[in-house]
Write a protein that holds these residues in place. Sequence first.
Motif, PDB file in Angstrom:
ATOM      1  N   ALA A  89      76.831  65.435  29.036  1.00 59.35           N
ATOM      2  CA  ALA A  89      77.691  65.717  30.197  1.00 59.35           C
ATOM      3  C   ALA A  89      78.130  64.426  31.055  1.00 59.35           C
ATOM      4  N   ALA A  90      77.158  63.343  30.634  1.00 62.81           N
ATOM      5  CA  ALA A  90      77.609  61.876  31.327  1.00 62.81           C
ATOM      6  C   ALA A  90      78.561  61.305  30.687  1.00 62.81           C
ATOM      7  N   ASP A  91      79.217  61.866  29.261  1.00 60.02           N
ATOM      8  CA  ASP A  91      80.399  61.130  28.890  1.00 60.02           C
ATOM      9  C   ASP A  91      80.181  59.667  28.822  1.00 60.02           C
ATOM     10  N   LEU A  92      79.315  58.784  28.310  1.00 63.19           N
ATOM     11  CA  LEU A  92      79.381  57.436  28.117  1.00 63.19           C
ATOM     12  C   LEU A  92      80.452  56.996  27.222  1.00 63.19           C
ATOM     13  N   PRO A  93      80.493  55.769  27.307  1.00 59.31           N
ATOM     14  CA  PRO A  93      81.786  55.177  26.242  1.00 59.31           C
ATOM     15  C   PRO A  93      81.273  55.304  24.954  1.00 59.31           C
ATOM     16  N   ASP A  94      82.262  55.728  24.160  1.00 59.16           N
ATOM     17  CA  ASP A  94      82.072  55.845  22.759  1.00 59.16           C
ATOM     18  C   ASP A  94      81.709  54.520  21.984  1.00 59.16           C
ATOM     19  N   SER A  95      81.168  54.481  20.739  1.00 61.53           N
ATOM     20  CA  SER A  95      80.790  53.242  20.275  1.00 61.53           C
ATOM     21  C   SER A  95      82.116  52.545  19.515  1.00 61.53           C
ATOM     22  N   GLY A  96      83.413  53.428  19.305  1.00 64.51           N
ATOM     23  CA  GLY A  96      84.186  52.891  18.745  1.00 64.51           C
ATOM     24  C   GLY A  96      85.381  52.182  19.723  1.00 64.51           C
ATOM     25  N   THR A  97      85.020  52.487  21.043  1.00 63.57           N
ATOM     26  CA  THR A  97      85.950  51.843  22.036  1.00 63.57           C
ATOM     27  C   THR A  97      85.068  50.603  23.017  1.00 63.57           C
ATOM     28  N   ALA A  98      85.854  49.904  23.327  1.00 66.58           N
ATOM     29  CA  ALA A  98      84.968  48.759  24.238  1.00 66.58           C
ATOM     30  C   ALA A  98      85.037  49.359  25.703  1.00 66.58           C
ATOM     31  N   PRO A  99      83.700  49.181  25.982  1.00 65.99           N
ATOM     32  CA  PRO A  99      83.466  49.978  27.418  1.00 65.99           C
ATOM     33  C   PRO A  99      84.055  49.191  28.350  1.00 65.99           C
ATOM     34  N   GLU A 100      84.523  49.927  29.699  1.00 60.53           N
ATOM     35  CA  GLU A 100      85.292  49.309  30.815  1.00 60.53           C
ATOM     36  C   GLU A 100      84.103  49.067  31.827  1.00 60.53           C
TER      37      GLU A 100
END
Length: 294
Positions: free
Chosen positions: A138-149
């Motif tokens: 549910a926290a919806d963290l950044p995916d490993s395939g995209t650079a985190p903002e």
Amino acid sequence: MAYATGAVLIAALAAGCTSDSGSGDPAPDGKPSTPAESSAPPGKYRTLPDACRAIPRATLKDLLPGTADMPEAQQDKVFEGAATVTYDTDRRIGCRWKSDVPEGTRSIHLDFERVVSYDTAVSDDDRAREVYAKKETAADLPDSGTAPESPDASPSGSGDPDSATEGTEGTEGTEDADGTAGTDSADGTDSAHGTDGKDATGDTDGTTSGSPADSLQPRLLDKLGDSAFLDDALSRAGSPARHRTVSVVFRTSNVIVTVEYTAQPAMSTEVPDSKELQEKAQALARQLVDSFNG
């Protein structure tokens, strides 16, 4: 004499009927005996601590700046906390603390949840893993395939708040999603992990990063209970001043602990310092883990 012989015969017949009952007869309650049903082991924790007594006074003073300058009676009221209303304190218990000072507002919300499985084939620990996994998703963290903002354009609390990244505003999640963070950079190094084992802030907490902004992203946390994650949300929530909530959620055996640490500066032009809040929230979570293991 004939009566006596008849009585002896009746007694003998009765004794014969009794001796014929074999070992396969039903149990006294009329039900066949069955082997005991095996069940999954219970969780490590059978009770929960008093949430309003779980944080030492010295730690509360650090988490709630300005309280040390309050009159003693006012300090006592702040540090006493307010218990969260729950229907079963044996299964869930929480507490809130809040301080209002000229510089702004700080608050802490602590929640303990003891997970119990009512399925004899599923252990309390396994059920707690499922509950924790849902919170993380549910926290919806950044995916490993995209650079985190970045949670905002100025994670250190400096700069124009109106120029901050708005991607996290209005989100109040407190858990991560998929347990992965960071992407590979062009030079073959993992952008979420530094080469020296420390994050950009110099903290060795298993959540290293190639840049200060990346190191402050919502992410999984290593070496904190059995599993843990951190979320960081910045929002206005109807107020001209922004407030930031850093949440740390961790599981230890069949207990899930949530720490929410919120700051709202008095000045609308100020942005709460993400690094400071994250460091203090994680330090509190480590204290709580130690108290469970102690």
